[in-house]
Enzyme design. Structure first.
Site, PDB file in Angstrom:
ATOM      1  N   LYS A   2      -3.628  -2.266   5.018  1.00 17.23           N
ATOM      2  CA  LYS A   2      -2.666  -3.407   4.246  1.00 17.23           C
ATOM      3  C   LYS A   2      -1.611  -3.735   5.351  1.00 17.23           C
ATOM      4  O   LYS A   2      -0.894  -4.820   5.070  1.00 17.23           O
ATOM      5  CB  LYS A   2      -1.956  -2.593   3.138  1.00 17.23           C
ATOM      6  CG  LYS A   2      -3.061  -2.317   1.922  1.00 17.23           C
ATOM      7  CD  LYS A   2      -2.324  -2.218   0.682  1.00 17.23           C
ATOM      8  CE  LYS A   2      -3.517  -2.274  -0.423  1.00 17.23           C
ATOM      9  NZ  LYS A   2      -2.956  -1.949  -1.802  1.00 17.23           N
ATOM     10  N   LYS A  23     -14.222  -3.637  -0.197  1.00 17.75           N
ATOM     11  CA  LYS A  23     -14.315  -3.356  -1.460  1.00 17.75           C
ATOM     12  C   LYS A  23     -13.789  -4.185  -2.132  1.00 17.75           C
ATOM     13  O   LYS A  23     -12.852  -5.374  -1.452  1.00 17.75           O
ATOM     14  CB  LYS A  23     -13.336  -2.092  -1.446  1.00 17.75           C
ATOM     15  CG  LYS A  23     -12.045  -2.257  -1.218  1.00 17.75           C
ATOM     16  CD  LYS A  23     -10.984  -1.041  -2.108  1.00 17.75           C
ATOM     17  CE  LYS A  23      -9.549  -1.405  -2.219  1.00 17.75           C
ATOM     18  NZ  LYS A  23      -8.728  -0.785  -3.196  1.00 17.75           N
ATOM     19  N   LYS A  43      -7.802  -6.600  -5.410  1.00 18.74           N
ATOM     20  CA  LYS A  43      -6.952  -7.707  -5.924  1.00 18.74           C
ATOM     21  C   LYS A  43      -6.320  -8.820  -5.015  1.00 18.74           C
ATOM     22  O   LYS A  43      -6.219  -9.993  -5.199  1.00 18.74           O
ATOM     23  CB  LYS A  43      -5.783  -7.145  -6.598  1.00 18.74           C
ATOM     24  CG  LYS A  43      -5.761  -6.220  -7.600  1.00 18.74           C
ATOM     25  CD  LYS A  43      -4.454  -5.611  -8.100  1.00 18.74           C
ATOM     26  CE  LYS A  43      -4.778  -4.276  -8.767  1.00 18.74           C
ATOM     27  NZ  LYS A  43      -3.322  -3.538  -8.524  1.00 18.74           N
TER      28      LYS A  43
HETATM   29  N1  AQP Z   1     -13.174  -1.935  -5.653  1.00 16.11           N
HETATM   30  C1  AQP Z   1     -12.800  -0.765  -6.089  1.00 16.11           C
HETATM   31  N2  AQP Z   1     -13.775  -0.087  -6.793  1.00 16.11           N
HETATM   32  C2  AQP Z   1     -13.544   1.172  -7.386  1.00 16.11           C
HETATM   33  N3  AQP Z   1     -12.238   1.417  -7.622  1.00 16.11           N
HETATM   34  C3  AQP Z   1     -11.186   0.709  -7.133  1.00 16.11           C
HETATM   35  N4  AQP Z   1      -9.916   0.977  -7.165  1.00 16.11           N
HETATM   36  C4  AQP Z   1      -9.287  -0.158  -6.603  1.00 16.11           C
HETATM   37  N5  AQP Z   1     -10.159  -0.996  -5.994  1.00 16.11           N
HETATM   38  C5  AQP Z   1     -11.248  -0.491  -6.280  1.00 16.11           C
HETATM   39  C6  AQP Z   1      -9.143   2.096  -7.963  1.00 16.11           C
HETATM   40  O1  AQP Z   1      -8.381   1.314  -8.875  1.00 16.11           O
HETATM   41  C7  AQP Z   1      -7.221   2.008  -9.002  1.00 16.11           C
HETATM   42  C8  AQP Z   1      -6.076   1.240  -9.088  1.00 16.11           C
HETATM   43  O2  AQP Z   1      -5.673   0.608  -8.116  1.00 16.11           O
HETATM   44  P1  AQP Z   1      -4.223   0.100  -7.613  1.00 16.11           P
HETATM   45  O3  AQP Z   1      -3.574  -0.927  -8.438  1.00 16.11           O
HETATM   46  O4  AQP Z   1      -3.434   1.148  -7.110  1.00 16.11           O
HETATM   47  O5  AQP Z   1      -4.526  -0.965  -6.189  1.00 16.11           O
HETATM   48  P2  AQP Z   1      -5.447  -0.650  -5.228  1.00 16.11           P
HETATM   49  O6  AQP Z   1      -6.205   0.492  -4.806  1.00 16.11           O
HETATM   50  O7  AQP Z   1      -4.659  -0.988  -3.992  1.00 16.11           O
HETATM   51  O8  AQP Z   1      -6.511  -1.712  -5.424  1.00 16.11           O
HETATM   52  P3  AQP Z   1      -6.912  -3.169  -4.985  1.00 16.11           P
HETATM   53  O9  AQP Z   1      -7.414  -3.805  -6.317  1.00 16.11           O
HETATM   54  O10 AQP Z   1      -7.754  -3.222  -4.069  1.00 16.11           O
HETATM   55  O11 AQP Z   1      -5.463  -4.076  -4.853  1.00 16.11           O
HETATM   56  P4  AQP Z   1      -5.073  -4.542  -3.349  1.00 16.11           P
HETATM   57  O12 AQP Z   1      -5.851  -5.685  -3.133  1.00 16.11           O
HETATM   58  O13 AQP Z   1      -3.417  -4.673  -3.737  1.00 16.11           O
HETATM   59  O14 AQP Z   1      -5.469  -3.374  -2.473  1.00 16.11           O
HETATM   60  C9  AQP Z   1      -7.193   3.266  -8.029  1.00 16.11           C
HETATM   61  O15 AQP Z   1      -7.596   4.457  -8.477  1.00 16.11           O
HETATM   62  C10 AQP Z   1      -8.065   2.683  -6.811  1.00 16.11           C
HETATM   63  O16 AQP Z   1      -8.560   3.736  -6.452  1.00 16.11           O
END
Ligand code: AQP
Length: 329
Positions: free
Chosen positions: A112, A194, A197
Site C-alpha cells: 500500500k 488478490k 477494493k
Molecule cells: N481478495 C480477498 N479474498 C478474501 N478475503 C479478503 N479480504 C480482503 N480482500 C480479500 C478480507 O476482507 C476483510 C476486510 O478487509 P478490509 O476492509 O480491511 O480491507 P483490505 O484487507 O485492505 O481489503 P481490500 O478489499 O483489498 O481493500 P484495499 O484495496 O483497500 O486493500 C479482511 O478480513 C480481509 O482479510
C-alpha cells in the site's frame, strides 16, 4: 462463557466478493457459537487519504452491509471504531513495545505504501499495531480474516505474548480463523493479485452491490488460461479462482463443481458462474435497502456502549500494570 471473536472491515471503497467470502460470511457463521464483536474500522481507513464526506457515508453503508450479510445485532456487537477511543489509546501503548523491524517486515505496508516509505504516512506503517489493539482490547480468542491479514494477526499474537511476559498475564493470545476455501479470492483481471477494493482495473473485482449486467460483463472479461479442463488446480490460478467463486456461490462440493463442467467450455463456465453470483447477491442487495440511517445509528450506539465497557476494563488493567496513573482517577 462463550469465547470471543473480533473482526472488522474498513469503510473504504466498495466491498467485494473477496471481503464477503474471506471475512463476512464467516463472521455470520460464527456469531452463534462466539460472543462476537464486529467493528467498522474507520481509524484504519484514514491511513490512506479519504474524502471526509465519502468516509462519513461509507461508514453507515458498511454497517448496512454487515446487517444485510446476516450479522444479527441481537447476537453480535456492531460498532464504529472511533466511538471507542480505547482503540487509539491501546495502539499507542502497543506501539511503544513494537519493534520497527517487525513493522518493516509487513507486506501490506510495502504494497500500500507502493514501496516508497519516504512518502508513506506513519499511520500506514503502524496500521498493524492499531489492529492488534482492536483485537486485544476485547480479550479475543478467534479472529476471522482473509489470508492477507495473517501476517498482521501473527504480530498481534507476538505483542500480546510480549506484554504478558513483561507485565504479567493481561491479554488473551488470539488465534486466526482463515477459511479453508475463499480465504484469498483473486482479481478477475489478474489472477496473480488478490481481489481488492482499490484495484485500478474496474473489472478485477465483483462488488457486492454490482447489478446483474455488470456482473455478467465482468465475468465474461475474466482472464482464463490456454487450457480447456475446468478443475481445481492451484497451478492454474485463473480457473481455480473462478471455480472457487462458483463453489462458494452454489454451496456445491468441489467434486460436484468439477462434474458440472466436464466437457463444457470456458464461455459456458463463465456464464454459469455469473448466474450463480447474480442469484446469490440478489437477496443480499434487497436486504441492504431495509435499514434506515436512524436504525443503523441506534444499533451502532448500543454496540459502542457495550464495546466501550469491555475496552475500558482492559485498558485500565494495562495502565495499572504499567504504572500509568493520572490525577483524575
Ligand atoms: N481478495 C480477498 N479474498 C478474501 N478475503 C479478503 N479480504 C480482503 N480482500 C480479500 C478480507 O476482507 C476483510 C476486510 O478487509 P478490509 O476492509 O480491511 O480491507 P483490505 O484487507 O485492505 O481489503 P481490500 O478489499 O483489498 O481493500 P484495499 O484495496 O483497500 O486493500 C479482511 O478480513 C480481509 O482479510
Amino acid at each position: 462463557m462463550k469465547k470471543r471473536i473480533f473482526s472488522g472491515a474498513q469503510p473504504t471503497g466498495n466491498l467485494h466478493l473477496g471481503n464477503y467470502l474471506g471475512a463476512l460470511k464467516n463472521w455470520v457463521a460464527l456469531q452463534d457459537e462466539y460472543e462476537s464483536f464486529f467493528c467498522i474500522v474507520n481509524l484504519h481507513a484514514v491511513t490512506l487519504p479519504q474524502d471526509p464526506q465519502v468516509l462519513r457515508q461509507k461508514t453507515l453503508d458498511l454497517a448496512r452491509i454487515y446487517l444485510a450479510s446476516g450479522i444479527d445485532p441481537e447476537k453480535s456487537t456492531v460498532f464504529i471504531q472511533s466511538d471507542v477511543s480505547e482503540h487509539a489509546e491501546l495502539a499507542w501503548i502497543l506501539s511503544c513495545t513494537t519493534r520497527m523491524g517487525e513493522l518493516e517486515r509487513m507486506t501490506q505496508f510495502k504494497d500500500k505504501g507502493k514501496g516508497n516509505a519516504e512518502r508513506a504516512g506513519v499511520g500506514l506503517f503502524t496500521y498493524p499495531v492499531l489492529m492488534a489493539a482492536d483485537i486485544l482490547l476485547y480479550q479475543t480468542h478467534l479472529v476471522p480474516v482473509g489470508q492477507d491479514q495473517k501476517q498482521h494477526l501473527e504480530l498481534s499474537r507476538d505483542l500480546a505474548e510480549r506484554f504478558n511476559r513483561d507485565f504479567g498475564e493481561t491479554f488473551v493470545v488470539p488465534e486466526p480463523f482463515i477459511p479453508p476455501v475463499g480465504a484469498r479470492i483473486q482479481s478477475l483481471a489478474d489472477p496473480a493479485k488478490k481481489m481488492s477494493k482499490s484495484d485500478e482495473n474496474a473489472n478485477g473485482a465483483i462488488f457486492l452491490m454490482d447489478d446483474a449486467d455488470t456482473i455478467v460483463k465482468k465475468l465474461k472479461k475474466a482472464v482464463t488460461d490456454s487450457g480447456t479442463e475446468i478443475k481445481f488446480d492451484e497451478t492454474r490460478p485463473a480457473i481455480n479462482n473462478l471455480l472457487t467463486i462458483y463453489q462458494l456461490m452454489t454451496g456445491k462440493t468441489a467434486a460436484e463443481c468439477e462434474a458440472n463442467f466436464v466437457g463444457k467450455g470456458y464461455g459456458h463456465f463463465k456464464t454459469e458462474t455469473a448466474e450463480a453470483v447474480v442469484e446469490f447477491l440478489k437477496p443480499f442487495q434487497e436486504r441492504v435497502k431495509n435499514y434506515t440511517d436512524e436504525d443503523l445509528k441506534a444499533i451502532l450506539r448500543t454496540g459502542a456502549e457495550k464495546a466501550k465497557t469491555i475496552a475500558r476494563e482492559t485498558l485500565t488493567d494495562v495502565y495499572g500494570k504499567m504504572g500509568i496513573v493520572g490525577a483524575l482517577n
